[in-house]
Design a protein around this motif. Structure first.
Motif, PDB file in Angstrom:
ATOM      1  N   LEU A 127      -1.547  -8.077   7.874  1.00  0.00           N
ATOM      2  CA  LEU A 127      -1.120  -7.794   6.511  1.00  0.00           C
ATOM      3  C   LEU A 127       0.397  -7.690   6.477  1.00  0.00           C
ATOM      4  CD1 LEU A 127      -3.767  -5.084   5.561  1.00  0.00           C
ATOM      5  CD2 LEU A 127      -3.812  -7.525   5.006  1.00  0.00           C
ATOM      6  N   ASN A 128       0.995  -8.093   5.356  1.00  0.00           N
ATOM      7  CA  ASN A 128       2.442  -7.938   5.231  1.00  0.00           C
ATOM      8  C   ASN A 128       2.766  -6.525   4.741  1.00  0.00           C
ATOM      9  OD1 ASN A 128       2.403  -7.864   2.321  1.00  0.00           O
ATOM     10  ND2 ASN A 128       2.334 -10.101   2.286  1.00  0.00           N
ATOM     11  N   GLU A 129       4.034  -6.182   4.709  1.00  0.00           N
ATOM     12  CA  GLU A 129       4.449  -4.816   4.355  1.00  0.00           C
ATOM     13  C   GLU A 129       3.978  -4.415   2.959  1.00  0.00           C
ATOM     14  OE1 GLU A 129       5.780  -2.408   6.292  1.00  0.00           O
ATOM     15  OE2 GLU A 129       5.500  -3.848   7.901  1.00  0.00           O
ATOM     16  N   ALA A 130       4.068  -5.320   2.004  1.00  0.00           N
ATOM     17  CA  ALA A 130       3.639  -5.001   0.634  1.00  0.00           C
ATOM     18  C   ALA A 130       2.135  -4.720   0.590  1.00  0.00           C
ATOM     19  CB  ALA A 130       4.001  -6.142  -0.317  1.00  0.00           C
ATOM     20  N   GLN A 131       1.360  -5.505   1.308  1.00  0.00           N
ATOM     21  CA  GLN A 131      -0.091  -5.291   1.351  1.00  0.00           C
ATOM     22  C   GLN A 131      -0.425  -3.960   2.009  1.00  0.00           C
ATOM     23  OE1 GLN A 131      -0.732  -9.016   3.428  1.00  0.00           O
ATOM     24  NE2 GLN A 131      -1.966  -9.805   1.719  1.00  0.00           N
ATOM     25  N   ILE A 132       0.269  -3.647   3.090  1.00  0.00           N
ATOM     26  CA  ILE A 132       0.031  -2.383   3.795  1.00  0.00           C
ATOM     27  C   ILE A 132       0.369  -1.212   2.894  1.00  0.00           C
ATOM     28  CG2 ILE A 132       0.828  -0.917   5.699  1.00  0.00           C
ATOM     29  CD1 ILE A 132       1.162  -3.558   7.336  1.00  0.00           C
ATOM     30  N   THR A 133       1.515  -1.263   2.248  1.00  0.00           N
ATOM     31  CA  THR A 133       1.944  -0.175   1.360  1.00  0.00           C
ATOM     32  C   THR A 133       0.954   0.008   0.216  1.00  0.00           C
ATOM     33  OG1 THR A 133       4.257  -0.550   1.928  1.00  0.00           O
ATOM     34  CG2 THR A 133       3.817   0.633  -0.129  1.00  0.00           C
ATOM     35  N   GLN A 157      -2.285  -0.883   0.056  1.00  0.00           N
ATOM     36  CA  GLN A 157      -3.578  -0.364   0.505  1.00  0.00           C
ATOM     37  C   GLN A 157      -3.475   1.081   0.980  1.00  0.00           C
ATOM     38  OE1 GLN A 157      -6.575  -2.581   2.402  1.00  0.00           O
ATOM     39  NE2 GLN A 157      -5.536  -4.539   2.095  1.00  0.00           N
ATOM     40  N   LEU A 158      -2.375   1.424   1.605  1.00  0.00           N
ATOM     41  CA  LEU A 158      -2.197   2.798   2.086  1.00  0.00           C
ATOM     42  C   LEU A 158      -2.106   3.775   0.919  1.00  0.00           C
ATOM     43  CD1 LEU A 158      -2.032   4.342   4.716  1.00  0.00           C
ATOM     44  CD2 LEU A 158       0.431   3.993   4.708  1.00  0.00           C
ATOM     45  N   SER A 159      -1.551   3.341  -0.200  1.00  0.00           N
ATOM     46  CA  SER A 159      -1.440   4.224  -1.365  1.00  0.00           C
ATOM     47  C   SER A 159      -2.806   4.565  -1.956  1.00  0.00           C
ATOM     48  CB  SER A 159      -0.539   3.602  -2.439  1.00  0.00           C
ATOM     49  OG  SER A 159      -1.173   2.483  -3.030  1.00  0.00           O
ATOM     50  N   ASP A 160      -3.800   3.736  -1.675  1.00  0.00           N
ATOM     51  CA  ASP A 160      -5.163   3.972  -2.156  1.00  0.00           C
ATOM     52  C   ASP A 160      -6.068   4.548  -1.071  1.00  0.00           C
ATOM     53  OD1 ASP A 160      -4.616   2.998  -4.709  1.00  0.00           O
ATOM     54  OD2 ASP A 160      -5.068   0.930  -4.128  1.00  0.00           O
ATOM     55  N   GLY A 186       3.639   3.282  13.095  1.00  0.00           N
ATOM     56  CA  GLY A 186       3.879   1.986  13.732  1.00  0.00           C
ATOM     57  C   GLY A 186       2.836   0.978  13.319  1.00  0.00           C
ATOM     58  N   THR A 187       2.075   0.495  14.286  1.00  0.00           N
ATOM     59  CA  THR A 187       1.041  -0.504  14.012  1.00  0.00           C
ATOM     60  C   THR A 187      -0.348   0.114  13.892  1.00  0.00           C
ATOM     61  OG1 THR A 187       0.730  -0.949  16.371  1.00  0.00           O
ATOM     62  CG2 THR A 187       2.347  -2.330  15.194  1.00  0.00           C
ATOM     63  N   GLU A 188      -0.411   1.421  13.640  1.00  0.00           N
ATOM     64  CA  GLU A 188      -1.699   2.105  13.521  1.00  0.00           C
ATOM     65  C   GLU A 188      -1.805   2.856  12.202  1.00  0.00           C
ATOM     66  OE1 GLU A 188      -2.980   3.327  17.998  1.00  0.00           O
ATOM     67  OE2 GLU A 188      -1.569   4.671  16.996  1.00  0.00           O
ATOM     68  N   LEU A 189      -3.034   2.953  11.709  1.00  0.00           N
ATOM     69  CA  LEU A 189      -3.364   3.883  10.642  1.00  0.00           C
ATOM     70  C   LEU A 189      -3.930   5.123  11.314  1.00  0.00           C
ATOM     71  CD1 LEU A 189      -5.249   1.644   8.049  1.00  0.00           C
ATOM     72  CD2 LEU A 189      -2.865   2.387   7.996  1.00  0.00           C
ATOM     73  N   ALA A 226     -11.015   2.495   7.815  1.00  0.00           N
ATOM     74  CA  ALA A 226     -10.454   3.761   7.328  1.00  0.00           C
ATOM     75  C   ALA A 226     -11.170   4.211   6.057  1.00  0.00           C
ATOM     76  CB  ALA A 226      -8.956   3.612   7.086  1.00  0.00           C
ATOM     77  N   ARG A 227     -11.420   3.281   5.143  1.00  0.00           N
ATOM     78  CA  ARG A 227     -12.154   3.639   3.915  1.00  0.00           C
ATOM     79  C   ARG A 227     -13.557   4.127   4.260  1.00  0.00           C
ATOM     80  NH1 ARG A 227      -9.212  -0.875   2.030  1.00  0.00           N
ATOM     81  NH2 ARG A 227     -10.921  -2.305   2.526  1.00  0.00           N
ATOM     82  N   ARG A 228     -14.191   3.464   5.211  1.00  0.00           N
ATOM     83  CA  ARG A 228     -15.549   3.872   5.623  1.00  0.00           C
ATOM     84  C   ARG A 228     -15.521   5.258   6.263  1.00  0.00           C
ATOM     85  NH1 ARG A 228     -20.248   4.798   4.518  1.00  0.00           N
ATOM     86  NH2 ARG A 228     -21.843   4.487   6.103  1.00  0.00           N
ATOM     87  N   ALA A 229     -14.511   5.543   7.053  1.00  0.00           N
ATOM     88  CA  ALA A 229     -14.394   6.881   7.657  1.00  0.00           C
ATOM     89  C   ALA A 229     -14.256   7.933   6.567  1.00  0.00           C
ATOM     90  CB  ALA A 229     -13.198   6.924   8.604  1.00  0.00           C
ATOM     91  N   ASN A 230     -13.475   7.652   5.534  1.00  0.00           N
ATOM     92  CA  ASN A 230     -13.355   8.607   4.419  1.00  0.00           C
ATOM     93  C   ASN A 230     -14.702   8.852   3.764  1.00  0.00           C
ATOM     94  OD1 ASN A 230     -10.628   8.914   4.855  1.00  0.00           O
ATOM     95  ND2 ASN A 230      -9.987   7.971   2.933  1.00  0.00           N
ATOM     96  N   GLU A 231     -15.471   7.788   3.573  1.00  0.00           N
ATOM     97  CA  GLU A 231     -16.809   7.944   2.999  1.00  0.00           C
ATOM     98  C   GLU A 231     -17.688   8.803   3.905  1.00  0.00           C
ATOM     99  OE1 GLU A 231     -18.278   3.977   2.607  1.00  0.00           O
ATOM    100  OE2 GLU A 231     -16.887   3.461   0.989  1.00  0.00           O
ATOM    101  N   LEU A 232     -17.649   8.537   5.195  1.00  0.00           N
ATOM    102  CA  LEU A 232     -18.500   9.251   6.151  1.00  0.00           C
ATOM    103  C   LEU A 232     -18.108  10.715   6.288  1.00  0.00           C
ATOM    104  CD1 LEU A 232     -18.751   6.480   8.862  1.00  0.00           C
ATOM    105  CD2 LEU A 232     -20.597   7.269   7.356  1.00  0.00           C
TER     106      LEU A 232
END
Length: 95
Positions: A5-11, A13-16, A24-27, A86-92
């Motif tokens: 993903l590029n920086e804009a996509q990461i930013t 998705q991370l906001s949601d 770094g390269t990890e969530l 990450a979204r699935r972990a939030n659900e779980l």
């Protein structure tokens, strides 16, 4: 291979993605539980979801908290696979 993903996509998705940060390269998500075994059970559920997705995070189980780290190592950074897990972990965590 899954596309990075590029920086804009990461930013975007991370906001949601409440409760997650980028290192770094990890969530990184930290989940807090009332009891130790609740965290252990959560880690098991995330492990099952990860196995089904063939995308495996690093997890650290501590006293009443679990830290989950996701990255697509084969791609060298963050991909849609990481955000989906990450979204699935939030659900779980709510189960």
């Amino acid at each position: 291979m899954t596309a990075l993903l590029n920086e804009a996509q990461i930013t975007s998705q991370l906001s949601d993605l409440p409760g997650w940060t980028r290192e770094g390269t990890e969530l990184v998500g930290v989940f807090v539980f009332k009891q130790y075994l609740d965290g252990v059970a959560f880690a098991g559920r995330v492990g099952e979801a990860a196995e089904a997705a063939n995308h495996h995070p690093e997890m650290l189980i501590g006293w009443r908290k679990v830290t989950v780290r996701v990255s697509t190592h084969s791609a060298g950074g963050l991909t849609e696979l990481d955000f989906a897990l990450a979204r699935r972990a939030n659900e779980l965590a709510g189960e």
